[in-house]
Design an enzyme around this catalytic site. Structure first.
Site, PDB file in Angstrom:
ATOM      1  N   ASP A  64       0.870  -1.174   0.000  1.00 53.10           N
ATOM      2  CA  ASP A  64       0.000   0.000   0.000  1.00 53.10           C
ATOM      3  C   ASP A  64       0.911   1.229   0.000  1.00 53.10           C
ATOM      4  O   ASP A  64       2.128   1.128   0.163  1.00 53.10           O
ATOM      5  CB  ASP A  64      -0.979  -0.012   1.183  1.00 53.10           C
TER       6      ASP A  64
HETATM    7  C1  NOJ Z   1      -3.996   3.943   0.009  1.00 46.21           C
HETATM    8  C2  NOJ Z   1      -5.181   3.025   0.088  1.00 46.21           C
HETATM    9  O1  NOJ Z   1      -5.177   2.331   1.302  1.00 46.21           O
HETATM   10  C3  NOJ Z   1      -5.225   2.038  -1.058  1.00 46.21           C
HETATM   11  O2  NOJ Z   1      -6.401   1.287  -0.967  1.00 46.21           O
HETATM   12  C4  NOJ Z   1      -5.122   2.758  -2.364  1.00 46.21           C
HETATM   13  O3  NOJ Z   1      -5.279   1.881  -3.431  1.00 46.21           O
HETATM   14  C5  NOJ Z   1      -3.767   3.455  -2.408  1.00 46.21           C
HETATM   15  N1  NOJ Z   1      -3.705   4.430  -1.337  1.00 46.21           N
HETATM   16  C6  NOJ Z   1      -3.493   4.138  -3.736  1.00 46.21           C
HETATM   17  O4  NOJ Z   1      -4.227   5.278  -3.868  1.00 46.21           O
END
Ligand code: NOJ
Length: 751
Positions: free
Chosen positions: A290
């Site tokens: 993430d």
């Molecule tokens: C953080 C989020 O937790 C995740 O779900 C997302 O895909 C990413 N950022 C990218 O934006």
């Protein structure tokens, strides 16, 4: 092997031919991957494992030193395998060209984006879609999202989020399928199939990403980025199955998460990523971290510094680094120093290249970059029709006591009250980065198409003007201007449609809340209106279950409309005027109060579940045990009667369950018939009930349908304390009904 006729023989030959073709194709791809890998320097391999954010949209905090000049330089060197938040055929083509033409090996980039419920044309938020329990419609919705996303150059979405969550304080419940594992599994599969289609190499299909592996939905106290601490029974029986379902459906990527799971950051958890996901489950795609979750292992107190976090992430099986800059800065050195075996890097790169091959990017790196397609497909009329259909199916009629609904076409004097009724932005919901602000059809616009007798008053201001993806939503709690005007209008009307709820940006990432009532002065407004005119239809717009106890007690009619996306107002008006009979069922329990959370239907029994004459039984002194609205609840403009439950244990050990459902009203309706089991005694405690089947059926007025469910070991088993999947003999309870709280009951004994 014998064949009874030439047709069978023909089928067998075609099957073998197809199989041989597929095997040949796989071998071919594998050879190409190995050839490429053999040519790559260590730095280029690490480059494939590096993902950078684009130059504008951000969906997380930007790391230091991440300026555009460095990114361009790295792109040219082949040190970047993927970009996120770059969209539009022109931009995508520009970067793809840079990499393909200027980097040494010209390995195409894969472009990822959070396409969560549509790109331009927005479908309902995922939680709302889940309330439809309509797997075909959900798959179609993901398909439409993929068609639009691929039209702007994207080939990878960070969806579906398959996190099970029992905590509506967590704003991200809007992005998932709710609290139930079985429903979550079916929806995970439908969404993966919708995004990826049957052939990933087609230019209108995109790779999906099951996230957040694992247990992020159990963030403590519903607080974003928080720790999760759950037992292994919950992990195996509740959290992991939707991920497994996504893997079985062929999902190409998996994202890990921000959370510690029982003390270990999931991003650095080799047991989860290597043993379970890539080992036991045989997942062949790649794992993306993430946003900055690799570097966040430092504040977690697990890694000493960025370099150490790169070591932990790579060893644990996080194949691609999203915006930590950890791999690009340190992984090659870690390999040279012997701290990370190069074989692990090779494994990650093989996985990433494989997905790129499957997407067809090596055949044509610009296959997602057709400007004409972009123009033709965005906001396409067919897409609008499709998301409207999804929106219709997503609404849940929570209450309809005085049968105020459906409104009569010739109804005079309809007051429409509430800021959200005229809103064209908030109903788009959160997570809609690619779409355009203010493009939803408002409820007011929708209603005006059905009736000329609509008058509007907004009531007091609710939300500040700056509500967007990056800012906290400001809520007015003081200025009551507009209240009197709204009350006066209500007083002079026959029926009042009040549209109240949360702003679209009050749920989603980083939108945890501790109070789940209507924000601002909305409840005051509702009470003031109710005092002068009780004929209220309350339309709720929200991204999570709310605590609407006063509302449920005093307002006769409540329609849960969530945030329904582009076609919101059209769909809501159709339901209010009876052009569509609501058919949704709650995918998440509505609590009476925040103190009951986590409250979910498939809980365990306690040793003292029943009321005692004294206080020593499992209860609250100041609140009921039951929810306000249970999981699976949802009404219709007609009624359904259940009868004739038959349970038949068959010789092969499977169990056949039949029930008759009759539409006893005078309009056509759709019912979600739900089947629950209870494993009454087992080696580890099992929940008081578990959903194990459902069917959404349309039944004409006065007609009866007989439904059949087959329960196999897959539905009757569970993971025991040794994490083995077992089916234990003994007594099972069965319930078939229209919600988790009510139905025909029976049972059987499993030998
Ligand atoms: C953080 C989020 O937790 C995740 O779900 C997302 O895909 C990413 N950022 C990218 O934006």
């Amino acid at each position: 092997m014998t064949f009874k006729n030439p047709f069978q023989l023909g089928c067998f030959i075609s099957f073998m031919f197809l199989n041989t073709m597929l095997m040949a194709q796989t071998t071919d791809t594998n050879t190409k991957i190995e050839d490429l890998l053999a040519q790559m320097t260590l730095e280029e391999k690490v480059g494939q494992m590096n993902q950078y954010n684009g130059f504008w949209d951000v969906t997380g905090p930007a790391p230091e030193g991440g300026n555009a000049a460095i990114k361009y330089e790295h792109l040219k060197k082949g040190w970047v395998g993927s970009m996120l938040n770059v969209t539009g055929t022109e931009e995508v083509r520009k970067l793809q060209k840079l990499v393909v033409e200027e980097s040494r090996l010209g390995i195409p980039l894969i472009f990822g984006y959070d396409v969560i419920h549509g790109y331009k044309t927005l479908a309902p938020i995922p939680l709302a879609e889940s309330a439809s329990w309509d797997l075909e419609a959900i798959e179609e919705s993901a398909r439409v999202a993929a068609v639009e996303a691929s039209a702007v150059g994207l080939n990878w979405t960070f969806a579906p989020m398959v996190d099970i969550s029992r905590d509506p304080r967590w704003g991200r419940v809007m992005e998932g399928a709710g609290e139930d594992t079985y429903l979550g599994m079916q929806i995970a599969k439908a969404r993966v199939n919708g995004f990826q289609g049957k052939d990933l190499s087609q230019p209108n299909t995109i790779a999906a990403c099951a996230k957040h592996f694992a247990a992020y939905g159990f963030a403590e106290a519903g607080k974003e980025y928080n720790t999760t601490d759950i037992g292994t029974s919950t992990l195996y029986n509740t959290v992991l199955p939707p991920f497994k379902a996504a893997v079985d459906a062929g999902v190409k990527t998996v994202m890990n998460g921000f959370n510690l799971l029982n003390g270990v950051p999931v991003t650095g958890d080799a047991h989860l990523q290597r043993d379970i996901l890539k080992g036991k489950w045989g997942f062949e795609g790649f794992v993306i971290s993430d946003w900055a979750s690799i570097s966040e292992m430092v504040p977690h107190g697990i890694a000493n510094d960025l370099k150490h976090s790169a070591e932990l992430g790579a060893k644990a099986g996080s194949d691609m680094d999203m915006e930590s800059y950890a791999y690009v800065r340190h992984l090659a050195d870690l390999v040279k120093e012997g701290k990370v075996p190069e074989a692990l890097v090779d494994d990650a790169v093989r996985r990433i290249l494989k997905v790129k091959f499957e997407l067809g990017l090596f055949d044509d790196p610009y296959r997602y970059c057709d400007a004409k397609q972009e123009e033709a497909l965005l906001y396409h009329e067919d897409h609008k029709a499709s998301v409207q259909n999804m929106a219709l199916k997503s609404m849940v009629l929570l209450k309809n006591e005085n049968t105020l609904l459906p409104l009569a076409k010739d109804q005079t004097k309809i007051a429409v009250i509430g800021e959200l009724a005229a809103e064209k932005n908030s109903p788009l919901g959160s997570w809609r980065l690619g779409s355009d602000d203010g493009t939803a059809v408002s409820v007011l616009e929708g209603l005006k198409q059905f009736s000329d007798n609509v008058t509007y008053a907004s009531g007091p201001k609710v939300f500040g003007e700056n509500a967007n993806f990056l800012n906290e939503v400001v809520v007015n709690t003081e200025d009551t201007s507009g209240m009197d005007e709204a009350v006066a209008l209500a007083k002079n009307s026959e029926v009042v449609v009040m549209v109240l709820g949360e702003h679209g940006f009050q749920s989603g990432e980083a939108r945890s809340r501790t109070e789940l009532g209507l924000p601002g002065l909305q409840l005051d407004l509702l009470k003031a209106v109710q005092a002068v005119n009780p004929n209220i239809v309350l339309v709720l717009m929200n991204g999570r279950p709310l605590t609407i106890t006063w509302e449920a007690e005093h307002i006769p009619t409540i329609l849960e409309a969530w945030q329904l996306g582009t076609e919101s107002g059209n769909a809501i008006a159709k339901v209010l005027f009876g052009a569509y009979n609501p058919s949704g069922k709650l995918p998440m329990t509505f609590p009476r109060s925040v103190g009951q959370i986590p409250i979910y239907y498939n809980h365990f029994n306690t040793g003292r579940p029943n009321p005692e004459p004294n206080v020593f039984w499992s209860h609250y002194s100041d609140e009921e045990n039951t929810p306000l609205y249970p999981f699976g609840h949802g009404l219709s403009y007609t009624n359904f009667a259940y009868e004739d439950l038959k349970i038949n244990v068959r010789d092969d050990g499977t169990v056949k369950v039949n029930a008759k459902v009759t539409n006893t009203g005078d309009v056509f309706g759709e019912e979600v018939v739900q089947l629950y089991i209870q494993d009454k005694k087992a080696s580890i405690a099992r929940p008081v009930q578990e959903l194990k089947g459902f069917q959404k059926v349309g039944i004409p007025a006065g007609e009866t349908k007989t439904l059949t469910f087959i329960l196999t070991d897959k539905e009757l088993g569970f993971f025991n304390h040794k994490h083995e999947f077992v089916v234990e003999p003994g007594k099972f309870g069965i319930m078939v009904g229209g919600s988790s709280a009510d139905g025909l009951k029976g049972g059987f004994t499993k030998k």
